[in-house]
Design an enzyme around this catalytic site. Structure first.
Site, PDB file in Angstrom:
ATOM      1  N   GLU A 200       8.422 -62.708-140.092  1.00  0.00           N
ATOM      2  CA  GLU A 200       6.965 -62.581-140.100  1.00  0.00           C
ATOM      3  C   GLU A 200       6.571 -61.330-140.858  1.00  0.00           C
ATOM      4  O   GLU A 200       7.399 -60.460-141.136  1.00  0.00           O
ATOM      5  CB  GLU A 200       6.399 -62.593-138.668  1.00  0.00           C
ATOM      6  CG  GLU A 200       6.894 -61.487-137.774  1.00  0.00           C
ATOM      7  CD  GLU A 200       6.466 -61.658-136.310  1.00  0.00           C
ATOM      8  OE1 GLU A 200       6.287 -62.799-135.845  1.00  0.00           O
ATOM      9  OE2 GLU A 200       6.324 -60.633-135.644  1.00  0.00           O
ATOM     10  N   GLU A 288       4.864 -61.716-128.282  1.00  0.00           N
ATOM     11  CA  GLU A 288       5.661 -62.505-127.339  1.00  0.00           C
ATOM     12  C   GLU A 288       5.016 -62.391-125.967  1.00  0.00           C
ATOM     13  O   GLU A 288       4.167 -61.540-125.739  1.00  0.00           O
ATOM     14  CB  GLU A 288       7.100 -61.980-127.264  1.00  0.00           C
ATOM     15  CG  GLU A 288       7.213 -60.555-126.753  1.00  0.00           C
ATOM     16  CD  GLU A 288       8.628 -60.188-126.307  1.00  0.00           C
ATOM     17  OE1 GLU A 288       9.454 -61.084-126.116  1.00  0.00           O
ATOM     18  OE2 GLU A 288       8.880 -58.984-126.122  1.00  0.00           O
TER      19      GLU A 288
HETATM   20  P1  ADP Z   1      11.309 -57.542-127.863  1.00  0.00           P
HETATM   21  O1  ADP Z   1      11.519 -58.897-127.266  1.00  0.00           O
HETATM   22  O2  ADP Z   1      12.574 -56.920-128.292  1.00  0.00           O
HETATM   23  O3  ADP Z   1      10.440 -56.702-127.010  1.00  0.00           O
HETATM   24  P2  ADP Z   1       8.996 -57.816-129.665  1.00  0.00           P
HETATM   25  O4  ADP Z   1       8.710 -59.006-130.497  1.00  0.00           O
HETATM   26  O5  ADP Z   1       8.135 -57.625-128.470  1.00  0.00           O
HETATM   27  O6  ADP Z   1      10.539 -57.857-129.240  1.00  0.00           O
HETATM   28  O7  ADP Z   1       8.925 -56.547-130.591  1.00  0.00           O
HETATM   29  C1  ADP Z   1       9.320 -55.262-130.159  1.00  0.00           C
HETATM   30  C2  ADP Z   1       8.657 -54.185-130.991  1.00  0.00           C
HETATM   31  O8  ADP Z   1       8.943 -54.359-132.392  1.00  0.00           O
HETATM   32  C3  ADP Z   1       7.155 -54.193-130.918  1.00  0.00           C
HETATM   33  O9  ADP Z   1       6.682 -53.458-129.827  1.00  0.00           O
HETATM   34  C4  ADP Z   1       6.778 -53.540-132.240  1.00  0.00           C
HETATM   35  O10 ADP Z   1       6.930 -52.148-132.145  1.00  0.00           O
HETATM   36  C5  ADP Z   1       7.819 -54.047-133.186  1.00  0.00           C
HETATM   37  N1  ADP Z   1       7.366 -55.250-133.941  1.00  0.00           N
HETATM   38  C6  ADP Z   1       7.628 -56.524-133.620  1.00  0.00           C
HETATM   39  N2  ADP Z   1       7.101 -57.379-134.530  1.00  0.00           N
HETATM   40  C7  ADP Z   1       6.458 -56.630-135.448  1.00  0.00           C
HETATM   41  C8  ADP Z   1       5.706 -56.920-136.651  1.00  0.00           C
HETATM   42  N3  ADP Z   1       5.509 -58.148-137.076  1.00  0.00           N
HETATM   43  N4  ADP Z   1       5.210 -55.869-137.337  1.00  0.00           N
HETATM   44  C9  ADP Z   1       5.412 -54.610-136.930  1.00  0.00           C
HETATM   45  N5  ADP Z   1       6.103 -54.273-135.834  1.00  0.00           N
HETATM   46  C10 ADP Z   1       6.636 -55.254-135.079  1.00  0.00           C
HETATM   47 MG    MG Z   2       8.555 -57.022-126.461  1.00  0.00          MG
END
Ligand code: ADP
Ligand code: MG
Ligand code: ADP
Length: 661
Positions: A200, A288
């Site tokens: 993404e 998520e």
């Molecule tokens: P997890 O399941 O490991 O918590 P997340 O999808 O919630 O995974 O993402 C964890 C962190 O990664 C987020 O809090 C953010 O800091 C960063 N992050 C995730 N996706 C993005 C994105 N598309 N752009 C910028 N930062 C992101």
């Molecule tokens: Mg997370």
């Protein structure tokens, strides 16, 4: 209501759930591994059941063991906490099968939200704004490059089964993309046994803001405002707060309503969290949904006055939520800091060992300490190295932050390394105070890691004054000790020199009621304190301003810690101070020719032999600690002249592994 519940977890969250259950008049059952036989959660619960040996794969992650414990104790419901089995559909289903309530969502909701690709599709269908990208499985590095170009760099590659910040890579060009795809896939396979990766758009200057939702089985679904968790290190949260200093009422409402729409789309029950990433223009995108109680839930509790664990238990028992959306308030501000057993000055390496001293700050209406370990406990290599969550609140954000800084000053931990100086530096940082947060805050503000020089400088006079006042107390006590002839007592003079580093600070210390006056340069500071010998905390007022220093004796020096800074002060009489300048400093041994183990751990691989020449960056050894493999590499071009440790050996911190030529 249930009469007895089992808590399928350990540490602070098990203790936190037990407390609420007890307040509700519900009996509690703890489960424990061999490593936790004497743990706090075992002692707090009414009953406890052993479920296996120390490794979590053989204890806290074994569904059958928990099911058996439920049967043996007659528990009617299970709270899973976070981590471990909390988001395993099979666990919720296994409990359902034996008629035990799972204090969490229904299995279908866990499944729907457990996969990042599937949940993103679901969110899109429910009208939730999602990060632009490719929501199918990428089948190879070249495919990844093609997709990344279509999305436009920078791009985030993510493991669909990911969690805990693992299996994620930001890539900014084709080359990084090929490499990042491979790494994210490998990490996903090794951590989750599922290598699917998607892509993404990487949101620039991102802020992590999440919405707490709460739903019952009667169709009521609420949003309980937001938490901002932008202060992260390697995608892991370090400091969280509620509300967010960035949201306006309109954005908050829009996010809340989308979170509720998503929860309704999966028929969600219980407490859950919808995570969003927010860009600088306040556009927000779904990341998520975590289908469990979140680590940082206490900040929501402090601003809403709700007990989320109680509400989860009530919902699981079939009750209706006792409030409506209009009853959900934001009252003041709350902050949470995660206190970890890790060494911020050694690249945050986890630290294990016994908590020789552990004295948290006193709890109050505005200071909450959620912990599962206490003085004498061991931080073991088997589990998460979190020591506690420190939560403070106030009428305003500034007030909550000030209370956090004070509470950190009072948190006294010895025996393992801890990150309190780092937390203190963060909350004192001007940019943090202004609320200009982003998930890159730590990487931007500490680009080369955290060093002693990054600790904010307080007024240096303060440490001098405290050292002088403490020393005077020691001298007066020494003079009063028995064994001296009457009228020949040792006289304590008023003149001293406080030596900190190379600096000599002459002071005059005159005792007054309740403390002393310390003259330093052309100013006299009034120090009042009720400090007693043996107390590691020196609470005092200096010129009317309350301060709290931590005091350790290191040889003949006083080690003072305050606001994350640490100084070693030598206090002596002026004549001795003159001589101190003539003393030869002991030259520390030259260790630059050795590779030292940066942490206690197991030497799992030694990749070199005597005589071998290495280029900078090549691997020398791998040390495993806290389940993480740490690769130790040559920092310069070197030749190995001696091997000092064996593969398979347990190492202590700073133990030499090899010598260079
Ligand atoms: P997890 O399941 O490991 O918590 P997340 O999808 O919630 O995974 O993402 C964890 C962190 O990664 C987020 O809090 C953010 O800091 C960063 N992050 C995730 N996706 C993005 C994105 N598309 N752009 C910028 N930062 C992101
Ligand atoms: Mg997370
Ligand atoms: P939170 O937002 O509640 O901090 P995290 O993603 O950091 O959520 O996870 C909370 C706890 O669950 C942490 O102890 C983390 O290590 C653990 N955890 C989360 N996801 C996983 C996973 N997939 N595998 C192992 N542990 C996980």
């Amino acid at each position: 209501m249930f009469k007895k519940i089992l808590i399928a977890n350990r540490g602070e969250i098990a203790c936190r759930v037990i407390r609420t259950a007890r307040r509700m008049g519900i009996r509690t059952v703890a489960v424990y591994s061999d490593a936790d036989r004497h743990a706090m959660h075992v002692r707090l619960a009414d009953e406890a059941v052993r479920i296996g040996p120390a490794p979590s794969a053989q204890s806290y992650l074994v569904i059958d063991a928990i099911v058996e414990a439920c049967k043996a104790t007659g528990a009617e419901a299970v709270h899973p906490g976070y981590g471990f089995l909390s988001e395993k559909t099979a666990f919720a289903a296994a409990l359902e099968a034996i008629g035990v309530a799972f204090i969490g969502p229904k299995p279908h909701a866990i499944t729907a939200m457990g996969d990042k690709i599937e949940s993103k599709k679901l969110a899109k269908a429910a009208g939730v704004s999602t990060v632009p990208g490719y929501t199918d499985v990428i089948d190879g590095p070249e495919h990844a490059v093609k997709i990344a170009r279509e999305i436009g760099y920078p791009v985030m590659l993510k493991a669909s089964a990911g969690g805990g910040g693992k299996g994620m890579r930001v890539v900014r060009n084709d080359e990084e993309c090929r490499d990042g795809f491979q790494r994210a896939t490998n990490e996903a396979v090794s951590s989750f046994g599922d290598g699917r990766v998607f892509a993404e758009k990487y949101i620039e200057e991102p802020r992590h803001i999440e919405i707490q939702v709460l739903a019952d089985a009667h169709g009521n679904t609420l949003w309980l405002n937001e938490r901002e968790c932008s202060i992260q290190r390697r995608h892991q949260k370090v400091i969280e707060e509620a509300p967010s200093p960035f949201l306006d009422a309109k954005t908050r409402k829009a996010m809340g309503e989308q979170a509720v729409a998503l929860a309704k789309a999966v028929d969600y029950q219980s407490a859950g969290t919808v995570e969003f990433i927010v860009d600088r223009d306040r556009n927000f995108y779904f990341l998520e949904m975590n289908t469990r109680l979140q680590v940082e839930h206490p900040v929501t509790e402090l601003i809403t006055g709700l007990d989320l664990v109680e509400l989860m238990i009530r919902v699981a028992a079939g009750e209706k939520l006792p409030l409506k959306q209009k009853d959900v308030k934001i009252d003041g501000w709350a902050l949470e800091a995660r206190v970890y057993a890790e060494d911020p000055f050694r690249n945050f390496l986890p630290s294990i060992g016994r908590l020789v001293r552990c004295q948290p700050p006193a709890g109050s209406d505005h200071v909450r300490v959620d912990t599962g370990i206490e003085e004498g406990s061991e931080v073991s290599m088997y589990y998460d190295p979190m020591i506690a969550k420190l939560i403070t609140s106030g009428g305003t954000r500034d007030e909550a932050i000030d209370r956090m800084a004070d509470a950190l000053d009072e948190y006294h931990i010895r025996g393992v390394s801890h990150n309190i100086s780092f937390l203190n530096a963060l909350v004192s940082h001007p940019r943090f105070r202004e609320g200009r947060l982003s998930t890159n805050f730590i990487a931007e503000e500490y680009p080369h890691g955290f060093h002693a020089a990054d600790v904010p400088r307080e007024d240096p006079a303060l440490a001098v004054v405290i050292a002088a006042a403490i020393h005077r107390r020691f001298m007066d006590r020494a003079a009063k000790l028995s064994g001296q002839l009457p009228s020949h007592e040792r006289q304590v003079g008023n003149e001293f020199v406080v030596i900190i580093g190379q600096h000599h600070h002459p002071v005059t210390v005159v005792p007054v009621a309740g403390g002393c006056d310390v003259r330093l340069g052309d100013r006299t500071h009034r120090v009042t304190t009720a400090w007693q010998f043996g107390n590691p905390l020196v609470r005092a007022e200096v010129d009317g301003r309350p301060v709290c220093f931590q005091l350790d004796r290191v040889g003949i020096r006083y080690r003072l810690s305050h606001r994350g800074a640490q100084v070693d002060a030598l206090v002596c009489e002026p004549r001795a101070a003159g001589l101190a300048g003539l003393m030869l400093a002991k030259v520390p041994p030259d260790l630059s020719k050795f590779l030292l183990s940066p942490m206690p751990g197991l030497l799992v691989r030694l990749a070199v032999t005597v005589g071998q020449e290495l280029k900078a960056g090549e691997e020398i050894a791998v040390v495993e600690a806290m389940k993480m493999e740490n690769s130790l590499r040559a920092t310069d071009d070197v030749k190995i002249t001696r091997i000092l440790a064996e593969q398979g050996q347990s190492l202590v911190v700073d133990q030499p592994i090899v010598e260079f030529g």
